[in-house]
Scaffold this motif. Structure first.
Motif, PDB file in Angstrom:
ATOM      1  N   ARG A  67       0.855  -1.152  -0.009  1.00  0.00           N
ATOM      2  CA  ARG A  67       0.133   0.102  -0.021  1.00  0.00           C
ATOM      3  C   ARG A  67       0.888   1.205  -0.005  1.00  0.00           C
ATOM      4  O   ARG A  67       0.560   2.191  -0.850  1.00  0.00           O
ATOM      5  N   ALA A  68       1.950   1.190   0.957  1.00  0.00           N
ATOM      6  CA  ALA A  68       2.720   2.456   0.987  1.00  0.00           C
ATOM      7  C   ALA A  68       3.486   2.648  -0.383  1.00  0.00           C
ATOM      8  O   ALA A  68       3.515   3.810  -1.058  1.00  0.00           O
ATOM      9  N   ALA A  69       4.108   1.515  -0.928  1.00  0.00           N
ATOM     10  CA  ALA A  69       4.705   1.508  -2.344  1.00  0.00           C
ATOM     11  C   ALA A  69       4.025   2.040  -3.425  1.00  0.00           C
ATOM     12  O   ALA A  69       4.232   2.814  -4.326  1.00  0.00           O
ATOM     13  N   HIS A  70       2.800   1.796  -3.363  1.00  0.00           N
ATOM     14  CA  HIS A  70       1.444   2.291  -4.410  1.00  0.00           C
ATOM     15  C   HIS A  70       1.381   3.571  -4.210  1.00  0.00           C
ATOM     16  O   HIS A  70       1.265   4.357  -5.145  1.00  0.00           O
ATOM     17  N   ALA A  71       1.317   4.212  -2.958  1.00  0.00           N
ATOM     18  CA  ALA A  71       1.111   5.565  -2.786  1.00  0.00           C
ATOM     19  C   ALA A  71       2.147   6.506  -3.261  1.00  0.00           C
ATOM     20  O   ALA A  71       2.038   7.551  -4.021  1.00  0.00           O
ATOM     21  N   LEU A  72       3.652   5.899  -3.227  1.00  0.00           N
ATOM     22  CA  LEU A  72       4.718   6.588  -3.486  1.00  0.00           C
ATOM     23  C   LEU A  72       4.890   6.535  -4.931  1.00  0.00           C
ATOM     24  O   LEU A  72       5.071   7.604  -5.610  1.00  0.00           O
ATOM     25  N   GLU A  73       4.346   5.402  -5.595  1.00  0.00           N
ATOM     26  CA  GLU A  73       4.383   5.372  -7.129  1.00  0.00           C
ATOM     27  C   GLU A  73       3.402   6.228  -7.895  1.00  0.00           C
ATOM     28  O   GLU A  73       3.585   7.107  -8.499  1.00  0.00           O
ATOM     29  N   LEU A  74       2.060   6.475  -6.926  1.00  0.00           N
ATOM     30  CA  LEU A  74       1.233   7.291  -7.626  1.00  0.00           C
ATOM     31  C   LEU A  74       1.711   8.852  -7.436  1.00  0.00           C
ATOM     32  O   LEU A  74       1.606   9.611  -8.657  1.00  0.00           O
ATOM     33  N   ALA A  75       2.343   8.994  -6.352  1.00  0.00           N
ATOM     34  CA  ALA A  75       2.769  10.331  -6.154  1.00  0.00           C
ATOM     35  C   ALA A  75       3.897  10.773  -7.105  1.00  0.00           C
ATOM     36  O   ALA A  75       3.835  11.843  -7.587  1.00  0.00           O
ATOM     37  N   ALA A  76       4.755   9.584  -7.400  1.00  0.00           N
ATOM     38  CA  ALA A  76       5.851   9.987  -8.508  1.00  0.00           C
ATOM     39  C   ALA A  76       5.207  10.172  -9.798  1.00  0.00           C
ATOM     40  O   ALA A  76       5.941  11.012 -10.698  1.00  0.00           O
ATOM     41  N   GLN A  77       3.997   9.566  -9.982  1.00  0.00           N
ATOM     42  CA  GLN A  77       3.341   9.980 -11.269  1.00  0.00           C
ATOM     43  C   GLN A  77       2.466  11.363 -11.523  1.00  0.00           C
ATOM     44  O   GLN A  77       1.838  11.618 -12.360  1.00  0.00           O
ATOM     45  N   GLY A  78       2.697  12.012 -10.533  1.00  0.00           N
ATOM     46  CA  GLY A  78       1.828  13.410 -10.216  1.00  0.00           C
ATOM     47  C   GLY A  78       0.742  13.511  -9.490  1.00  0.00           C
ATOM     48  O   GLY A  78       0.115  14.490  -9.433  1.00  0.00           O
ATOM     49  N   HIS A  79       0.021  12.291  -8.830  1.00  0.00           N
ATOM     50  CA  HIS A  79      -0.924  12.295  -7.930  1.00  0.00           C
ATOM     51  C   HIS A  79      -0.987  12.873  -6.732  1.00  0.00           C
ATOM     52  O   HIS A  79       0.214  12.897  -6.226  1.00  0.00           O
ATOM     53  N   ARG A  80      -2.047  13.378  -6.182  1.00  0.00           N
ATOM     54  CA  ARG A  80      -1.998  13.851  -4.838  1.00  0.00           C
ATOM     55  C   ARG A  80      -2.704  12.913  -3.881  1.00  0.00           C
ATOM     56  O   ARG A  80      -3.920  12.587  -3.810  1.00  0.00           O
ATOM     57  N   VAL A  81      -1.858  12.141  -3.142  1.00  0.00           N
ATOM     58  CA  VAL A  81      -2.134  11.036  -2.527  1.00  0.00           C
ATOM     59  C   VAL A  81      -2.258  11.199  -0.836  1.00  0.00           C
ATOM     60  O   VAL A  81      -1.380  11.620  -0.467  1.00  0.00           O
ATOM     61  N   VAL A  82      -3.506  10.884  -0.353  1.00  0.00           N
ATOM     62  CA  VAL A  82      -3.627  10.859   0.909  1.00  0.00           C
ATOM     63  C   VAL A  82      -3.693   9.430   1.733  1.00  0.00           C
ATOM     64  O   VAL A  82      -4.249   8.603   1.097  1.00  0.00           O
ATOM     65  N   VAL A  83      -2.613   9.057   2.406  1.00  0.00           N
ATOM     66  CA  VAL A  83      -2.704   7.541   2.972  1.00  0.00           C
ATOM     67  C   VAL A  83      -3.479   7.828   4.455  1.00  0.00           C
ATOM     68  O   VAL A  83      -2.794   8.510   5.082  1.00  0.00           O
ATOM     69  N   VAL A  84      -4.531   6.989   4.747  1.00  0.00           N
ATOM     70  CA  VAL A  84      -5.106   7.327   5.929  1.00  0.00           C
ATOM     71  C   VAL A  84      -5.000   6.015   6.712  1.00  0.00           C
ATOM     72  O   VAL A  84      -4.904   4.981   6.337  1.00  0.00           O
ATOM     73  N   SER A  85      -4.962   6.796   8.136  1.00  0.00           N
ATOM     74  CA  SER A  85      -4.821   5.774   9.254  1.00  0.00           C
ATOM     75  C   SER A  85      -6.041   6.129  10.134  1.00  0.00           C
ATOM     76  O   SER A  85      -6.453   7.323  10.122  1.00  0.00           O
ATOM     77  N   SER A  86      -6.234   5.396  11.080  1.00  0.00           N
ATOM     78  CA  SER A  86      -7.093   5.909  12.136  1.00  0.00           C
ATOM     79  C   SER A  86      -6.113   6.500  13.056  1.00  0.00           C
ATOM     80  O   SER A  86      -5.130   6.361  13.265  1.00  0.00           O
ATOM     81  N   GLY A  87      -6.616   7.209  14.091  1.00  0.00           N
ATOM     82  CA  GLY A  87      -6.141   7.840  15.099  1.00  0.00           C
ATOM     83  C   GLY A  87      -4.901   8.582  14.603  1.00  0.00           C
ATOM     84  O   GLY A  87      -5.154   9.412  13.777  1.00  0.00           O
ATOM     85  N   ASP A  88      -3.687   8.418  15.071  1.00  0.00           N
ATOM     86  CA  ASP A  88      -2.571   8.889  14.426  1.00  0.00           C
ATOM     87  C   ASP A  88      -1.884   8.078  13.686  1.00  0.00           C
ATOM     88  O   ASP A  88      -1.697   6.739  13.901  1.00  0.00           O
ATOM     89  N   PRO A  89      -1.403   8.502  12.318  1.00  0.00           N
ATOM     90  CA  PRO A  89      -0.542   7.778  11.615  1.00  0.00           C
ATOM     91  C   PRO A  89       0.663   6.979  11.914  1.00  0.00           C
ATOM     92  O   PRO A  89       1.334   6.314  11.530  1.00  0.00           O
ATOM     93  N   GLY A  90       1.247   7.814  13.233  1.00  0.00           N
ATOM     94  CA  GLY A  90       2.657   7.338  13.616  1.00  0.00           C
ATOM     95  C   GLY A  90       2.548   6.432  14.584  1.00  0.00           C
ATOM     96  O   GLY A  90       3.435   6.058  15.201  1.00  0.00           O
ATOM     97  N   VAL A  91       1.323   6.065  15.110  1.00  0.00           N
ATOM     98  CA  VAL A  91       1.112   5.227  16.330  1.00  0.00           C
ATOM     99  C   VAL A  91       0.621   3.883  15.683  1.00  0.00           C
ATOM    100  O   VAL A  91      -0.599   3.594  15.545  1.00  0.00           O
ATOM    101  N   PHE A  92       1.456   2.866  15.698  1.00  0.00           N
ATOM    102  CA  PHE A  92       1.188   1.537  15.165  1.00  0.00           C
ATOM    103  C   PHE A  92       0.476   1.638  13.954  1.00  0.00           C
ATOM    104  O   PHE A  92      -0.650   1.118  13.838  1.00  0.00           O
ATOM    105  N   ALA A  93       0.843   2.402  12.758  1.00  0.00           N
ATOM    106  CA  ALA A  93       0.087   2.689  11.667  1.00  0.00           C
ATOM    107  C   ALA A  93       0.893   2.853  10.447  1.00  0.00           C
ATOM    108  O   ALA A  93       1.910   2.513  10.275  1.00  0.00           O
ATOM    109  N   MET A  94       0.455   3.736   9.450  1.00  0.00           N
ATOM    110  CA  MET A  94       1.035   3.671   8.117  1.00  0.00           C
ATOM    111  C   MET A  94       2.345   4.542   8.093  1.00  0.00           C
ATOM    112  O   MET A  94       2.982   4.141   7.143  1.00  0.00           O
ATOM    113  N   ALA A  95       2.618   5.504   8.950  1.00  0.00           N
ATOM    114  CA  ALA A  95       3.618   6.371   8.570  1.00  0.00           C
ATOM    115  C   ALA A  95       5.091   5.583   8.577  1.00  0.00           C
ATOM    116  O   ALA A  95       5.651   5.929   7.802  1.00  0.00           O
ATOM    117  N   SER A  96       5.041   4.702   9.404  1.00  0.00           N
ATOM    118  CA  SER A  96       6.508   3.695   9.673  1.00  0.00           C
ATOM    119  C   SER A  96       6.574   3.416   8.210  1.00  0.00           C
ATOM    120  O   SER A  96       7.598   2.902   7.756  1.00  0.00           O
TER     121      SER A  96
END
Ligand code: SAH
Length: 245
Positions: free
Chosen positions: A61-90
């Protein structure tokens, strides 16, 4: 227009607890990526593509987000709560580290959110009002003995503690073991609170002594807050004094 990735926290559930910064990012996005129940919280609109994926595919999912951004998309990756707490930021930075050089200059930002333990603490009173730590009780990404060690040392250091992912169907016995360890280290009278579906319809808050706690009080929709040795109840609230020693 150049692309970007913003890794956003949607808070515990109530739309009022989504920050204006996250709402703005969502309004600018061309793509929203995340675990199915989190993506379901995003209202569809023309020009926005919603990508809902299963829970166990964070790196893809993270690689997909990065690849879409590299192609010019504006991508929001969503987590519940805070994205740095046991979630997608890392996960996103892990994918970035392992990915191609052309991702290195991408515009990447992490947008904080209200994490479950802080929403639960606010509902209960102030159980995390002194020093505390947070432990993910899932052993998907770390060995169980390390979890036991952290539980014991956290208890011996007299931290209040927040437990995420406390009890799943795949590992029903580990939370019973957690309660046994906590009773050994903290004694029977320590306060423990179970906060389920915080800031969602059907929210429940239950506070008992460790001697009365049983494993069925927790599931994957519950965040568990253990008090320190000074944590007490005043009326229907739970709080930890700011002083100790
Ligand atoms: N990034 C999230 C945590 C993801 S781990 C955050 O910052 O909150 C998932 C765990 O978070 C769940 O198993 C549960 O322990 C906790 N959790 C998330 N939302 C919750 C809510 N609304 N009520 C109670 N617990 C919640």
């Amino acid at each position: 227009m150049s692309g970007w990735v913003q890794i956003a926290g949607l808070g515990p559930g109530d739309t009022q607890l989504i920050t204006p910064e996250v709402q703005h990012a969502l309004s600018q996005a061309t793509d929203v990526i995340g675990y199915i129940p989190y993506v379901r919280r995003i209202a569809p609109r023309p020009g926005l593509t919603l990508h809902a994926t299963d829970n166990r595919v964070e790196l893809e999912r993270a690689a997909h987000a990065l690849e879409l951004a590299a192609q010019g998309h504006r991508v929001v990756v969503v987590s519940s709560g805070d994205p740095g707490v046991f979630a997608m930021a890392s996960a996103l930075f892990e994918a970035l580290e392992a990915g191609p050089d052309r991702w290195q200059d991408l515009d990447i930002r992490v947008l904080p959110g209200i994490t479950a333990m802080l929403a639960a603490a606010a509902r209960l009173g102030a159980p995390l009002g002194h020093d505390f730590c947070a432990i993910n009780l899932s052993d998907n990404l770390k060995p169980w003995p390390l979890i036991e060690k952290r539980l014991r040392l956290g208890a011996q250091a007299d931290f209040a503690m927040a437990f995420y992912n406390p009890r799943s169907k795949a590992r029903p016995h580990q939370f019973a073991r957690t309660l046994d360890i906590l009773r050994q280290e903290c004694g029977p009278d320590r306060l423990i609170s179970f906060a389920r579906d915080v800031c969602k319809p059907g929210e429940t808050l239950t506070t008992v002594r460790l001697s009365q706690a049983h494993p069925q009080m927790a599931d994957m929709r519950t965040v568990v807050l253990l008090g320190n040795s000074q944590t007490r109840q005043v009326g229907r609230h739970v709080y930890t004094p700011r002083r100790s020693g």
